[in-house]
Design an enzyme around this catalytic site. Structure first.
Site, PDB file in Angstrom:
ATOM      1  N   ASN A 211      -9.852  -4.171 -33.069  1.00  0.00           N
ATOM      2  CA  ASN A 211      -8.431  -4.383 -33.356  1.00  0.00           C
ATOM      3  C   ASN A 211      -8.083  -3.718 -34.691  1.00  0.00           C
ATOM      4  O   ASN A 211      -8.923  -3.077 -35.308  1.00  0.00           O
ATOM      5  CB  ASN A 211      -8.108  -5.885 -33.371  1.00  0.00           C
ATOM      6  N   ASP A 280     -11.174 -12.053 -28.992  1.00  0.00           N
ATOM      7  CA  ASP A 280     -11.089 -13.231 -28.132  1.00  0.00           C
ATOM      8  C   ASP A 280     -11.901 -13.016 -26.860  1.00  0.00           C
ATOM      9  O   ASP A 280     -12.297 -13.974 -26.201  1.00  0.00           O
ATOM     10  CB  ASP A 280      -9.622 -13.500 -27.763  1.00  0.00           C
ATOM     11  N   LYS A 290     -23.839   5.718 -21.398  1.00  0.00           N
ATOM     12  CA  LYS A 290     -22.406   6.008 -21.529  1.00  0.00           C
ATOM     13  C   LYS A 290     -21.714   5.935 -20.154  1.00  0.00           C
ATOM     14  O   LYS A 290     -22.254   6.494 -19.180  1.00  0.00           O
ATOM     15  CB  LYS A 290     -22.249   7.410 -22.128  1.00  0.00           C
ATOM     16  N   PHE A 324      -5.986 -18.374 -39.688  1.00  0.00           N
ATOM     17  CA  PHE A 324      -4.789 -17.545 -39.675  1.00  0.00           C
ATOM     18  C   PHE A 324      -4.238 -17.554 -38.255  1.00  0.00           C
ATOM     19  O   PHE A 324      -4.936 -17.919 -37.316  1.00  0.00           O
ATOM     20  CB  PHE A 324      -5.119 -16.107 -40.091  1.00  0.00           C
ATOM     21  N   LYS A 338      -1.957 -23.962 -32.932  1.00  0.00           N
ATOM     22  CA  LYS A 338      -3.307 -23.605 -33.409  1.00  0.00           C
ATOM     23  C   LYS A 338      -3.802 -24.632 -34.430  1.00  0.00           C
ATOM     24  O   LYS A 338      -4.975 -24.989 -34.435  1.00  0.00           O
ATOM     25  CB  LYS A 338      -3.314 -22.196 -34.021  1.00  0.00           C
TER      26      LYS A 338
HETATM   27  O1  PMT Z   1      -7.153  -7.404 -42.161  1.00  0.00           O
HETATM   28  P1  PMT Z   1      -5.739  -6.962 -42.460  1.00  0.00           P
HETATM   29  O2  PMT Z   1      -5.473  -5.543 -42.009  1.00  0.00           O
HETATM   30  O3  PMT Z   1      -5.351  -7.203 -43.881  1.00  0.00           O
HETATM   31  O4  PMT Z   1      -4.752  -7.839 -41.543  1.00  0.00           O
HETATM   32  C1  PMT Z   1      -4.616  -9.192 -41.797  1.00  0.00           C
HETATM   33  C2  PMT Z   1      -4.633 -10.007 -40.494  1.00  0.00           C
HETATM   34  C3  PMT Z   1      -3.416  -9.673 -39.664  1.00  0.00           C
HETATM   35  C4  PMT Z   1      -5.909  -9.707 -39.683  1.00  0.00           C
HETATM   36  C5  PMT Z   1      -4.645 -11.510 -40.934  1.00  0.00           C
HETATM   37  O5  PMT Z   1      -3.483 -11.766 -41.681  1.00  0.00           O
HETATM   38  C6  PMT Z   1      -4.693 -12.432 -39.729  1.00  0.00           C
HETATM   39  O6  PMT Z   1      -3.698 -12.805 -39.133  1.00  0.00           O
HETATM   40  N1  PMT Z   1      -5.936 -12.832 -39.303  1.00  0.00           N
HETATM   41  C7  PMT Z   1      -6.199 -13.585 -38.080  1.00  0.00           C
HETATM   42  C8  PMT Z   1      -6.149 -12.677 -36.894  1.00  0.00           C
HETATM   43  C9  PMT Z   1      -6.404 -13.412 -35.600  1.00  0.00           C
HETATM   44  O7  PMT Z   1      -7.404 -13.177 -34.975  1.00  0.00           O
HETATM   45  O8  PMT Z   1      -5.520 -14.337 -35.319  1.00  0.00           O
HETATM   46  P2  PMT Z   1      -5.588 -15.277 -34.010  1.00  0.00           P
HETATM   47  O9  PMT Z   1      -4.270 -15.921 -33.964  1.00  0.00           O
HETATM   48  O10 PMT Z   1      -6.042 -14.502 -32.838  1.00  0.00           O
HETATM   49  O11 PMT Z   1      -6.725 -16.316 -34.370  1.00  0.00           O
HETATM   50  C10 PMT Z   1      -6.435 -17.559 -34.997  1.00  0.00           C
HETATM   51  C11 PMT Z   1      -7.579 -17.980 -35.892  1.00  0.00           C
HETATM   52  O12 PMT Z   1      -8.739 -18.224 -35.093  1.00  0.00           O
HETATM   53  C12 PMT Z   1      -7.968 -16.970 -36.930  1.00  0.00           C
HETATM   54  O13 PMT Z   1      -8.250 -17.668 -38.142  1.00  0.00           O
HETATM   55  C13 PMT Z   1      -9.226 -16.347 -36.372  1.00  0.00           C
HETATM   56  O14 PMT Z   1     -10.117 -15.923 -37.438  1.00  0.00           O
HETATM   57  C14 PMT Z   1      -9.834 -17.502 -35.589  1.00  0.00           C
HETATM   58  N2  PMT Z   1     -10.647 -17.087 -34.443  1.00  0.00           N
HETATM   59  C15 PMT Z   1     -10.128 -16.354 -33.433  1.00  0.00           C
HETATM   60  C16 PMT Z   1     -10.929 -16.009 -32.364  1.00  0.00           C
HETATM   61  C17 PMT Z   1     -12.273 -16.433 -32.339  1.00  0.00           C
HETATM   62  N3  PMT Z   1     -13.093 -16.108 -31.353  1.00  0.00           N
HETATM   63  N4  PMT Z   1     -12.753 -17.162 -33.360  1.00  0.00           N
HETATM   64  C18 PMT Z   1     -11.964 -17.506 -34.398  1.00  0.00           C
HETATM   65  O15 PMT Z   1     -12.414 -18.189 -35.321  1.00  0.00           O
END
Ligand code: PMT
Length: 411
Positions: A211, A280, A290, A324, A338
Protein backbone atom coordinates in the site's frame (compact mmCIF):
# COMPACT_ATOMS: atom_id res chain seq x y z
CA UNK A 1 20.84 16.58 22.30
CA UNK A 2 20.98 18.45 18.98
CA UNK A 3 20.89 22.13 19.92
CA UNK A 4 20.43 24.86 17.37
CA UNK A 5 21.97 28.08 18.67
CA UNK A 6 20.64 31.28 17.16
CA UNK A 7 23.05 34.19 17.53
CA UNK A 8 21.62 37.66 16.95
CA UNK A 9 23.25 41.07 16.68
CA UNK A 10 24.58 42.44 19.94
CA UNK A 11 27.88 43.06 21.68
CA UNK A 12 27.27 39.87 23.69
CA UNK A 13 27.44 37.79 20.48
CA UNK A 14 31.04 36.93 21.33
CA UNK A 15 29.83 35.21 24.52
CA UNK A 16 27.94 32.71 22.38
CA UNK A 17 31.32 31.24 21.41
CA UNK A 18 31.92 30.17 25.02
CA UNK A 19 28.35 28.86 25.12
CA UNK A 20 29.08 26.58 22.14
CA UNK A 21 32.03 25.11 24.04
CA UNK A 22 30.04 24.53 27.22
CA UNK A 23 27.19 22.89 25.35
CA UNK A 24 29.64 20.59 23.59
CA UNK A 25 31.29 19.74 26.91
CA UNK A 26 27.84 18.64 28.10
CA UNK A 27 27.70 16.24 25.15
CA UNK A 28 25.41 18.23 22.85
CA UNK A 29 25.97 18.86 19.16
CA UNK A 30 25.53 22.51 18.23
CA UNK A 31 24.31 23.94 14.93
CA UNK A 32 24.83 27.71 14.85
CA UNK A 33 22.49 30.04 12.96
CA UNK A 34 23.56 33.71 12.73
CA UNK A 35 21.44 36.67 11.77
CA UNK A 36 22.81 39.35 9.47
CA UNK A 37 23.31 41.72 12.43
CA UNK A 38 25.17 39.04 14.43
CA UNK A 39 27.73 38.85 11.63
CA UNK A 40 28.59 42.52 12.27
CA UNK A 41 29.90 41.47 15.68
CA UNK A 42 31.43 38.00 15.18
CA UNK A 43 32.36 36.11 12.02
CA UNK A 44 30.67 32.80 11.12
CA UNK A 45 34.16 31.31 10.88
CA UNK A 46 34.55 31.53 14.67
CA UNK A 47 31.42 29.44 15.22
CA UNK A 48 32.20 27.06 12.36
CA UNK A 49 35.61 26.36 13.91
CA UNK A 50 34.15 25.86 17.37
CA UNK A 51 31.09 23.83 16.44
CA UNK A 52 32.72 21.84 13.65
CA UNK A 53 29.63 22.50 11.54
CA UNK A 54 28.74 24.84 8.72
CA UNK A 55 27.14 27.99 10.12
CA UNK A 56 23.78 28.94 8.64
CA UNK A 57 23.51 32.64 7.90
CA UNK A 58 20.89 33.09 5.26
CA UNK A 59 17.54 31.64 4.26
CA UNK A 60 18.84 30.78 0.82
CA UNK A 61 22.61 30.56 1.21
CA UNK A 62 25.04 29.10 3.73
CA UNK A 63 28.04 30.91 5.22
CA UNK A 64 30.19 29.79 2.27
CA UNK A 65 27.98 32.04 0.12
CA UNK A 66 26.98 29.22 -2.23
CA UNK A 67 24.09 29.96 -4.55
CA UNK A 68 20.46 29.35 -3.69
CA UNK A 69 19.13 25.91 -4.54
CA UNK A 70 16.18 23.77 -3.51
CA UNK A 71 18.16 22.22 -0.67
CA UNK A 72 18.99 25.59 0.90
CA UNK A 73 15.45 26.84 0.30
CA UNK A 74 13.95 24.11 2.50
CA UNK A 75 16.85 23.77 4.92
CA UNK A 76 14.99 25.59 7.70
CA UNK A 77 12.50 22.70 7.72
CA UNK A 78 15.27 20.10 7.83
CA UNK A 79 17.05 21.97 10.64
CA UNK A 80 13.73 22.38 12.52
CA UNK A 81 13.14 18.64 12.32
CA UNK A 82 16.54 17.72 13.66
CA UNK A 83 16.53 20.34 16.44
CA UNK A 84 15.94 19.01 19.96
CA UNK A 85 16.25 22.48 21.49
CA UNK A 86 16.38 25.96 19.97
CA UNK A 87 18.49 28.38 22.01
CA UNK A 88 18.79 32.04 21.05
CA UNK A 89 21.67 33.80 22.79
CA UNK A 90 22.10 36.67 22.76
CA UNK A 91 18.55 37.58 21.72
CA UNK A 92 17.90 41.16 20.68
CA UNK A 93 14.65 43.06 21.26
CA UNK A 94 14.14 42.78 17.50
CA UNK A 95 14.29 38.97 17.36
CA UNK A 96 11.89 38.65 20.30
CA UNK A 97 9.45 41.04 18.61
CA UNK A 98 9.63 38.95 15.44
CA UNK A 99 9.16 35.67 17.31
CA UNK A 100 6.19 37.16 19.19
CA UNK A 101 4.53 38.36 15.98
CA UNK A 102 5.41 35.35 13.83
CA UNK A 103 7.49 37.33 11.35
CA UNK A 104 9.52 34.97 9.15
CA UNK A 105 11.96 37.05 7.13
CA UNK A 106 15.27 35.26 7.68
CA UNK A 107 16.56 31.82 8.58
CA UNK A 108 16.26 32.14 12.35
CA UNK A 109 12.73 33.57 12.39
CA UNK A 110 11.59 30.99 9.84
CA UNK A 111 13.22 28.22 11.85
CA UNK A 112 11.45 29.41 15.01
CA UNK A 113 8.06 29.01 13.32
CA UNK A 114 8.92 25.62 11.81
CA UNK A 115 10.38 24.21 15.01
CA UNK A 116 8.34 22.19 17.51
CA UNK A 117 11.26 21.70 19.93
CA UNK A 118 11.50 23.61 23.23
CA UNK A 119 12.87 27.15 22.92
CA UNK A 120 15.15 29.05 25.30
CA UNK A 121 15.76 32.77 24.72
CA UNK A 122 18.56 34.66 26.49
CA UNK A 123 17.98 38.38 25.90
CA UNK A 124 20.76 41.00 25.94
CA UNK A 125 20.21 44.68 25.24
CA UNK A 126 20.26 48.21 26.61
CA UNK A 127 18.38 48.62 29.92
CA UNK A 128 15.76 50.99 28.48
CA UNK A 129 15.12 48.66 25.54
CA UNK A 130 14.67 45.76 27.98
CA UNK A 131 12.34 47.75 30.25
CA UNK A 132 10.26 49.12 27.35
CA UNK A 133 6.63 47.99 27.43
CA UNK A 134 6.91 46.68 23.87
CA UNK A 135 9.78 44.36 24.83
CA UNK A 136 8.14 43.28 28.07
CA UNK A 137 4.91 42.49 26.22
CA UNK A 138 6.83 40.41 23.70
CA UNK A 139 8.62 38.57 26.51
CA UNK A 140 5.23 37.88 28.16
CA UNK A 141 3.84 36.56 24.85
CA UNK A 142 6.80 34.23 24.41
CA UNK A 143 6.59 33.01 28.01
CA UNK A 144 2.86 32.33 27.63
CA UNK A 145 3.75 30.14 24.62
CA UNK A 146 6.15 28.09 26.71
CA UNK A 147 9.39 29.78 25.68
CA UNK A 148 11.89 29.77 28.54
CA UNK A 149 13.47 33.18 29.10
CA UNK A 150 16.94 33.22 30.66
CA UNK A 151 16.45 36.46 32.56
CA UNK A 152 19.15 39.05 31.74
CA UNK A 153 21.55 40.00 34.51
CA UNK A 154 21.80 43.44 36.05
CA UNK A 155 25.08 45.30 35.80
CA UNK A 156 27.23 47.59 33.75
CA UNK A 157 26.19 47.38 30.09
CA UNK A 158 28.26 47.92 26.96
CA UNK A 159 26.22 51.07 26.23
CA UNK A 160 27.58 52.65 29.44
CA UNK A 161 24.32 52.33 31.40
CA UNK A 162 23.69 50.16 34.43
CA UNK A 163 20.67 47.89 35.00
CA UNK A 164 19.07 44.72 33.66
CA UNK A 165 19.98 43.82 30.07
CA UNK A 166 23.26 41.95 30.31
CA UNK A 167 23.24 38.44 28.83
CA UNK A 168 22.54 35.90 31.59
CA UNK A 169 25.59 34.00 32.79
CA UNK A 170 26.47 30.67 31.17
CA UNK A 171 25.33 28.76 34.25
CA UNK A 172 21.90 30.47 34.21
CA UNK A 173 21.49 29.70 30.52
CA UNK A 174 22.44 26.07 31.09
CA UNK A 175 20.00 25.88 34.01
CA UNK A 176 17.22 27.25 31.78
CA UNK A 177 18.05 24.55 29.23
CA UNK A 178 18.00 21.80 31.87
CA UNK A 179 14.66 23.03 33.26
CA UNK A 180 12.88 23.21 29.93
CA UNK A 181 14.20 19.88 28.66
CA UNK A 182 13.14 18.21 31.90
CA UNK A 183 9.65 19.67 31.51
CA UNK A 184 9.50 18.37 27.93
CA UNK A 185 10.60 14.88 28.94
CA UNK A 186 7.17 13.86 30.22
CA UNK A 187 7.61 10.34 28.80
CA UNK A 188 10.72 9.56 30.85
CA UNK A 189 10.51 5.98 32.10
CA UNK A 190 7.90 4.93 29.51
CA UNK A 191 8.50 2.30 26.84
CA UNK A 192 6.50 2.97 23.71
CA UNK A 193 6.04 0.49 20.91
CA UNK A 194 5.24 2.08 17.55
CA UNK A 195 4.45 0.43 14.22
CA UNK A 196 4.94 2.28 10.95
CA UNK A 197 4.99 1.89 7.21
CA UNK A 198 3.39 -0.64 4.88
CA UNK A 199 3.62 -4.40 4.79
CA UNK A 200 4.39 -6.40 1.63
CA UNK A 201 2.74 -9.71 0.80
CA UNK A 202 4.53 -11.71 -1.87
CA UNK A 203 2.66 -13.25 -4.78
CA UNK A 204 5.74 -14.76 -6.36
CA UNK A 205 9.49 -14.01 -6.32
CA UNK A 206 9.00 -10.72 -8.22
CA UNK A 207 5.56 -9.35 -7.30
CA UNK A 208 3.89 -8.36 -4.06
CA UNK A 209 0.81 -6.61 -2.68
CA UNK A 210 1.46 -3.47 -0.66
CA UNK A 211 0.00 0.00 0.00
CA UNK A 212 0.97 3.65 -0.16
CA UNK A 213 2.27 4.11 3.39
CA UNK A 214 5.60 5.95 3.53
CA UNK A 215 6.06 5.46 7.29
CA UNK A 216 6.18 9.24 7.89
CA UNK A 217 3.31 9.25 10.39
CA UNK A 218 4.64 6.38 12.50
CA UNK A 219 8.21 7.66 12.37
CA UNK A 220 7.01 11.09 13.54
CA UNK A 221 5.34 9.43 16.54
CA UNK A 222 8.50 7.43 17.30
CA UNK A 223 10.71 10.51 17.06
CA UNK A 224 8.43 12.67 19.20
CA UNK A 225 8.18 9.98 21.88
CA UNK A 226 11.96 9.55 21.99
CA UNK A 227 12.45 13.30 22.29
CA UNK A 228 10.01 13.34 25.18
CA UNK A 229 12.15 10.82 27.01
CA UNK A 230 10.56 7.46 26.16
CA UNK A 231 12.40 4.31 25.22
CA UNK A 232 10.95 3.69 21.75
CA UNK A 233 10.74 0.41 19.86
CA UNK A 234 9.78 0.99 16.24
CA UNK A 235 8.51 -1.96 14.22
CA UNK A 236 8.78 -0.81 10.66
CA UNK A 237 7.64 -2.09 7.30
CA UNK A 238 9.88 -1.31 4.29
CA UNK A 239 10.32 2.49 4.06
CA UNK A 240 12.94 4.99 2.91
CA UNK A 241 13.29 6.86 6.18
CA UNK A 242 16.16 7.23 8.62
CA UNK A 243 15.71 5.78 12.07
CA UNK A 244 15.02 8.68 14.46
CA UNK A 245 17.78 9.33 17.02
CA UNK A 246 17.58 7.10 20.07
CA UNK A 247 14.93 4.80 18.59
CA UNK A 248 15.36 1.02 18.44
CA UNK A 249 14.10 -0.22 15.08
CA UNK A 250 13.01 -3.71 14.02
CA UNK A 251 12.46 -4.14 10.28
CA UNK A 252 9.73 -6.44 9.03
CA UNK A 253 8.18 -7.12 5.66
CA UNK A 254 4.92 -9.01 5.95
CA UNK A 255 1.85 -8.58 8.15
CA UNK A 256 2.73 -11.81 9.93
CA UNK A 257 6.30 -10.64 10.60
CA UNK A 258 4.91 -7.37 11.92
CA UNK A 259 2.48 -9.25 14.13
CA UNK A 260 5.25 -11.39 15.61
CA UNK A 261 7.59 -8.44 16.16
CA UNK A 262 4.86 -6.35 17.81
CA UNK A 263 3.65 -9.20 20.04
CA UNK A 264 7.25 -10.10 20.99
CA UNK A 265 7.98 -6.59 22.27
CA UNK A 266 4.55 -5.63 23.60
CA UNK A 267 5.10 -6.97 27.13
CA UNK A 268 7.71 -4.30 27.92
CA UNK A 269 5.64 -1.41 26.53
CA UNK A 270 3.39 0.86 28.58
CA UNK A 271 1.95 2.45 25.43
CA UNK A 272 1.46 0.95 21.97
CA UNK A 273 0.77 3.12 18.93
CA UNK A 274 0.04 1.26 15.70
CA UNK A 275 0.33 3.63 12.75
CA UNK A 276 1.36 0.97 10.22
CA UNK A 277 -0.82 0.22 7.24
CA UNK A 278 -0.96 -3.54 7.64
CA UNK A 279 -2.25 -5.73 4.82
CA UNK A 280 -5.76 -6.95 5.59
CA UNK A 281 -5.36 -9.80 3.08
CA UNK A 282 -2.44 -11.86 1.84
CA UNK A 283 -2.21 -14.36 -1.03
CA UNK A 284 -3.25 -17.84 0.05
CA UNK A 285 -0.12 -19.16 -1.63
CA UNK A 286 3.19 -17.62 -2.55
CA UNK A 287 4.21 -19.15 -5.89
CA UNK A 288 7.77 -20.45 -5.96
CA UNK A 289 8.17 -19.41 -9.61
CA UNK A 290 7.24 -16.16 -11.38
CA UNK A 291 3.60 -16.21 -12.50
CA UNK A 292 3.68 -16.40 -16.29
CA UNK A 293 1.87 -13.87 -18.42
CA UNK A 294 -1.19 -15.27 -20.23
CA UNK A 295 -4.26 -14.01 -22.04
CA UNK A 296 -6.88 -15.36 -19.64
CA UNK A 297 -7.90 -13.32 -16.56
CA UNK A 298 -5.89 -14.26 -13.51
CA UNK A 299 -7.59 -14.90 -10.18
CA UNK A 300 -5.55 -14.72 -7.01
CA UNK A 301 -7.06 -16.01 -3.79
CA UNK A 302 -6.47 -13.91 -0.70
CA UNK A 303 -6.97 -14.78 2.94
CA UNK A 304 -7.40 -12.36 5.83
CA UNK A 305 -4.38 -11.56 7.99
CA UNK A 306 -4.63 -11.46 11.77
CA UNK A 307 -5.60 -8.07 13.18
CA UNK A 308 -2.58 -7.17 15.31
CA UNK A 309 -4.31 -4.30 17.10
CA UNK A 310 -7.34 -6.37 18.08
CA UNK A 311 -5.16 -9.28 19.22
CA UNK A 312 -2.96 -7.02 21.33
CA UNK A 313 -5.76 -5.02 22.85
CA UNK A 314 -7.59 -8.14 24.06
CA UNK A 315 -5.21 -8.49 27.02
CA UNK A 316 -3.86 -4.97 27.28
CA UNK A 317 -4.22 -4.54 31.04
CA UNK A 318 -3.05 -1.03 31.97
CA UNK A 319 -1.34 -0.39 28.64
CA UNK A 320 -2.74 2.38 26.46
CA UNK A 321 -3.30 0.99 22.96
CA UNK A 322 -3.71 3.38 20.04
CA UNK A 323 -4.79 2.44 16.54
CA UNK A 324 -5.22 4.48 13.39
CA UNK A 325 -8.11 4.38 10.96
CA UNK A 326 -7.39 5.11 7.31
CA UNK A 327 -10.78 5.94 5.90
CA UNK A 328 -12.20 7.17 2.61
CA UNK A 329 -15.82 7.64 3.75
CA UNK A 330 -17.93 7.94 6.94
CA UNK A 331 -14.76 8.62 8.90
CA UNK A 332 -16.30 9.20 12.34
CA UNK A 333 -18.68 6.25 12.13
CA UNK A 334 -15.95 3.85 11.00
CA UNK A 335 -13.43 5.16 13.53
CA UNK A 336 -15.88 4.69 16.41
CA UNK A 337 -16.59 1.15 15.22
CA UNK A 338 -12.85 0.38 15.19
CA UNK A 339 -12.44 1.88 18.66
CA UNK A 340 -15.06 -0.53 20.02
CA UNK A 341 -14.43 -3.64 17.91
CA UNK A 342 -10.65 -3.57 18.40
CA UNK A 343 -10.88 -2.62 22.11
CA UNK A 344 -8.50 0.31 21.50
CA UNK A 345 -8.15 3.28 23.85
CA UNK A 346 -7.68 5.81 21.08
CA UNK A 347 -8.27 5.77 17.34
CA UNK A 348 -6.51 8.37 15.20
CA UNK A 349 -8.74 8.69 12.17
CA UNK A 350 -7.59 10.20 8.90
CA UNK A 351 -9.59 10.65 5.72
CA UNK A 352 -6.85 9.58 3.34
CA UNK A 353 -8.62 11.24 0.40
CA UNK A 354 -8.51 14.72 2.02
CA UNK A 355 -6.02 17.32 0.79
CA UNK A 356 -2.83 17.26 2.88
CA UNK A 357 -3.86 14.08 4.72
CA UNK A 358 -2.93 10.43 4.79
CA UNK A 359 -0.36 8.52 2.78
CA UNK A 360 3.05 9.97 1.98
CA UNK A 361 2.13 13.53 2.97
CA UNK A 362 4.20 15.65 5.36
CA UNK A 363 0.96 16.88 6.92
CA UNK A 364 -2.12 15.10 8.18
CA UNK A 365 -5.68 15.97 9.15
CA UNK A 366 -6.89 13.72 11.96
CA UNK A 367 -9.63 13.34 14.52
CA UNK A 368 -8.82 11.65 17.82
CA UNK A 369 -11.57 9.33 19.08
CA UNK A 370 -10.87 8.44 22.69
CA UNK A 371 -12.24 5.67 24.86
CA UNK A 372 -13.66 8.14 27.37
CA UNK A 373 -15.93 9.61 24.68
CA UNK A 374 -13.82 12.62 23.74
CA UNK A 375 -13.69 13.36 20.00
CA UNK A 376 -11.10 15.92 19.02
CA UNK A 377 -10.74 17.13 15.41
CA UNK A 378 -7.35 18.69 14.64
CA UNK A 379 -6.73 21.08 11.76
CA UNK A 380 -4.21 20.24 9.04
CA UNK A 381 -0.74 20.26 10.60
CA UNK A 382 2.68 18.67 10.06
CA UNK A 383 2.83 14.98 11.01
CA UNK A 384 5.49 15.94 13.58
CA UNK A 385 2.87 18.10 15.33
CA UNK A 386 0.12 15.46 14.96
CA UNK A 387 2.53 13.07 16.70
CA UNK A 388 2.86 15.45 19.65
CA UNK A 389 -0.92 15.79 19.94
CA UNK A 390 -1.36 12.02 19.92
CA UNK A 391 1.17 11.66 22.74
CA UNK A 392 -0.55 14.45 24.71
CA UNK A 393 -3.87 12.64 24.31
CA UNK A 394 -2.36 9.29 25.33
CA UNK A 395 -1.09 10.85 28.56
CA UNK A 396 -4.44 12.56 29.24
CA UNK A 397 -6.32 9.37 28.55
CA UNK A 398 -4.14 7.30 30.83
CA UNK A 399 -4.68 9.72 33.68
CA UNK A 400 -8.44 9.44 33.12
CA UNK A 401 -8.69 5.69 32.51
CA UNK A 402 -6.12 4.52 35.02
CA UNK A 403 -6.30 7.20 37.68
CA UNK A 404 -5.20 5.80 41.02
CA UNK A 405 -8.30 4.69 43.00
CA UNK A 406 -9.46 7.46 45.28
CA UNK A 407 -8.43 6.99 48.88
CA UNK A 408 -11.21 6.39 51.37
CA UNK A 409 -10.83 7.63 54.84
CA UNK A 410 -11.78 5.05 57.47
CA UNK A 411 -12.63 7.51 60.18
O1 PMT B 1 2.81 6.17 6.51
P1 PMT B 1 2.30 7.48 5.96
O2 PMT B 1 2.57 7.63 4.48
O3 PMT B 1 2.76 8.66 6.76
O4 PMT B 1 0.69 7.45 6.04
C1 PMT B 1 0.08 7.48 7.28
C2 PMT B 1 -1.08 6.47 7.35
C3 PMT B 1 -2.17 6.88 6.40
C4 PMT B 1 -0.58 5.05 6.99
C5 PMT B 1 -1.56 6.48 8.84
O5 PMT B 1 -2.00 7.78 9.16
C6 PMT B 1 -2.70 5.49 9.05
O6 PMT B 1 -3.87 5.76 8.86
N1 PMT B 1 -2.35 4.23 9.47
C7 PMT B 1 -3.27 3.10 9.58
C8 PMT B 1 -3.54 2.52 8.23
C9 PMT B 1 -4.50 1.35 8.28
O7 PMT B 1 -4.10 0.25 8.01
O8 PMT B 1 -5.69 1.66 8.74
P2 PMT B 1 -6.88 0.58 8.92
O9 PMT B 1 -8.07 1.41 9.15
O10 PMT B 1 -6.88 -0.38 7.80
O11 PMT B 1 -6.46 -0.20 10.23
C10 PMT B 1 -6.90 0.20 11.52
C11 PMT B 1 -5.85 -0.13 12.56
O12 PMT B 1 -5.70 -1.55 12.64
C12 PMT B 1 -4.49 0.45 12.29
O13 PMT B 1 -3.95 0.91 13.53
C13 PMT B 1 -3.70 -0.73 11.77
O14 PMT B 1 -2.30 -0.61 12.13
C14 PMT B 1 -4.35 -1.90 12.51
N2 PMT B 1 -4.29 -3.17 11.79
C15 PMT B 1 -4.84 -3.32 10.57
C16 PMT B 1 -4.78 -4.55 9.94
C17 PMT B 1 -4.14 -5.63 10.59
N3 PMT B 1 -4.03 -6.82 10.02
N4 PMT B 1 -3.61 -5.44 11.81
C18 PMT B 1 -3.68 -4.24 12.42
O15 PMT B 1 -3.19 -4.09 13.54
Amino acid sequence: MRITLGVTGGVAAYKAAELVRRLQQEGHSVQVVMTRAAREFVTPLTFAALSGQKVITDLFRDSSGSEANLESAIEHIAVAQRTDLLLVAPATADIMAKFARGVADDFLTTLYLACTAPVVVAPAMNVNMWNHTATQENVATLRARGVKIAQPDEGYLACGMTGPGRLAGLEEILTAIHEITKAHRDLDGETILVSAGPTCEDLDPVRFLTNRSSGKMGYAVAEAAARRGAKVILVSGPVNLETPAGVERADVRTAEEMRRAVLDRSAEASMIILAAAVADYRPVERRAEKIKKGNAPLTISLEPTTDILAELAKNKGQKIVVGFAAETERVAENARKKLASKNADLIVANDVTAEGAGFDQDTNVVTLFSRDGRDHALPKMPKTEVAQRILDEVLRLRSVLHAPASRHSNV
